[in-house]
Write a protein that holds these residues in place. Structure first.
Motif, PDB file in Angstrom:
ATOM      1  N   PRO A 131      -1.980  -6.573  -6.892  1.00 46.64           N
ATOM      2  CA  PRO A 131      -0.530  -6.370  -6.702  1.00 46.64           C
ATOM      3  C   PRO A 131      -0.197  -5.464  -5.514  1.00 46.64           C
ATOM      4  O   PRO A 131       0.807  -5.682  -4.842  1.00 46.64           O
ATOM      5  N   VAL A 132      -1.048  -4.465  -5.219  1.00 50.25           N
ATOM      6  CA  VAL A 132      -0.754  -3.553  -4.102  1.00 50.25           C
ATOM      7  C   VAL A 132      -0.871  -4.242  -2.748  1.00 50.25           C
ATOM      8  O   VAL A 132      -0.345  -3.750  -1.756  1.00 50.25           O
ATOM      9  N   CYS A 133      -1.538  -5.392  -2.694  1.00 46.64           N
ATOM     10  CA  CYS A 133      -1.747  -6.109  -1.425  1.00 46.64           C
ATOM     11  C   CYS A 133      -0.674  -7.157  -1.163  1.00 46.64           C
ATOM     12  O   CYS A 133      -0.670  -7.764  -0.085  1.00 46.64           O
ATOM     13  N   ASP A 134       0.218  -7.390  -2.086  1.00 50.11           N
ATOM     14  CA  ASP A 134       1.206  -8.458  -1.934  1.00 50.11           C
ATOM     15  C   ASP A 134       2.214  -8.204  -0.822  1.00 50.11           C
ATOM     16  O   ASP A 134       2.751  -9.136  -0.253  1.00 50.11           O
ATOM     17  N   SER A 135       2.468  -6.953  -0.509  1.00 53.75           N
ATOM     18  CA  SER A 135       3.487  -6.643   0.494  1.00 53.75           C
ATOM     19  C   SER A 135       2.993  -6.895   1.920  1.00 53.75           C
ATOM     20  O   SER A 135       3.795  -6.929   2.846  1.00 53.75           O
ATOM     21  N   LYS A 176      -6.743  -9.977   2.908  1.00 52.98           N
ATOM     22  CA  LYS A 176      -8.174 -10.039   2.585  1.00 52.98           C
ATOM     23  C   LYS A 176      -8.800  -8.661   2.689  1.00 52.98           C
ATOM     24  O   LYS A 176      -9.545  -8.240   1.807  1.00 52.98           O
ATOM     25  N   GLN A 177      -8.498  -7.942   3.763  1.00 53.15           N
ATOM     26  CA  GLN A 177      -9.046  -6.609   3.962  1.00 53.15           C
ATOM     27  C   GLN A 177      -8.565  -5.651   2.875  1.00 53.15           C
ATOM     28  O   GLN A 177      -9.328  -4.838   2.367  1.00 53.15           O
ATOM     29  N   CYS A 178      -7.303  -5.759   2.492  1.00 53.32           N
ATOM     30  CA  CYS A 178      -6.758  -4.910   1.432  1.00 53.32           C
ATOM     31  C   CYS A 178      -7.480  -5.174   0.115  1.00 53.32           C
ATOM     32  O   CYS A 178      -7.834  -4.243  -0.606  1.00 53.32           O
ATOM     33  N   PHE A 179      -7.707  -6.449  -0.195  1.00 56.33           N
ATOM     34  CA  PHE A 179      -8.393  -6.800  -1.435  1.00 56.33           C
ATOM     35  C   PHE A 179      -9.806  -6.216  -1.455  1.00 56.33           C
ATOM     36  O   PHE A 179     -10.206  -5.571  -2.427  1.00 56.33           O
TER      37      PHE A 179
END
Length: 158
Positions: free
Chosen positions: A49-53, A61-64
């Motif tokens: 959820p934090v990577c959706d923005s 991909k990097q955030c995940f």
């Protein structure tokens, strides 16, 4: 004049086949379509959820990957390990994320020294994965799909 008229009538009758619409079967269309896209890439990578923005595919991909690695590192830092030798190893996790967003470890690779010194390291990592936030599955052509990737974890114990 009759010969020219007969010639044109013959020409019209013979050329009718060129005006017919060519029909393509469903199977031919499907085969062609399956060849056109890359099965090894997804339209949207799995995410938290934090990577959706984030806006770009690369950033998501990097955030995940960063969120996952940080979560595992944080959980490992909470553990107390007692070893007889210093360990400096890279553990490679081959992870599978199902269409429903469930994370599974497909393969766990570590050095034999690491496994001898820390026999329960795999269980510790599996336990840390249980407390992850919800994962949104990867998407390919509008459908949620399985995705698989490798995550290296650098382990240093002194």
């Amino acid at each position: 004049m009759k010969q020219i008229a007969i010639f044109f009538i013959f020409l019209v009758l013979v050329s009718c086949q060129y005006f017919e619409a060519k029909k393509t079967s469903k199977d031919a269309i499907l085969k062609k379509e399956l060849k056109t896209f890359n099965w090894n890439e997804v339209d949207t990578y799995p995410s938290f959820p934090v990577c959706d923005s984030l806006d770009t595919l690369t950033n998501k991909k990097q955030c995940f990957e960063t969120t996952l690695a940080n979560h595992i590192s944080t959980q490992l830092a909470k553990q107390t390990f007692v070893v007889t030798q210093d360990i400096n190893d890279t553990i490679v996790l081959e992870l599978l994320i199902t269409e429903k967003g469930q994370l599974q470890i497909k393969q766990f690779t570590a050095d034999s020294l690491t496994l001898a010194e820390l026999p329960n390291i795999k269980q510790v990592i599996e336990t840390s994965l249980d407390s992850l936030p919800p994962i949104y599955a990867a998407i390919k052509r509008g459908q949620q799909v399985k995705s698989q990737f490798k995550l290296p974890i650098i382990l240093q114990v002194n």
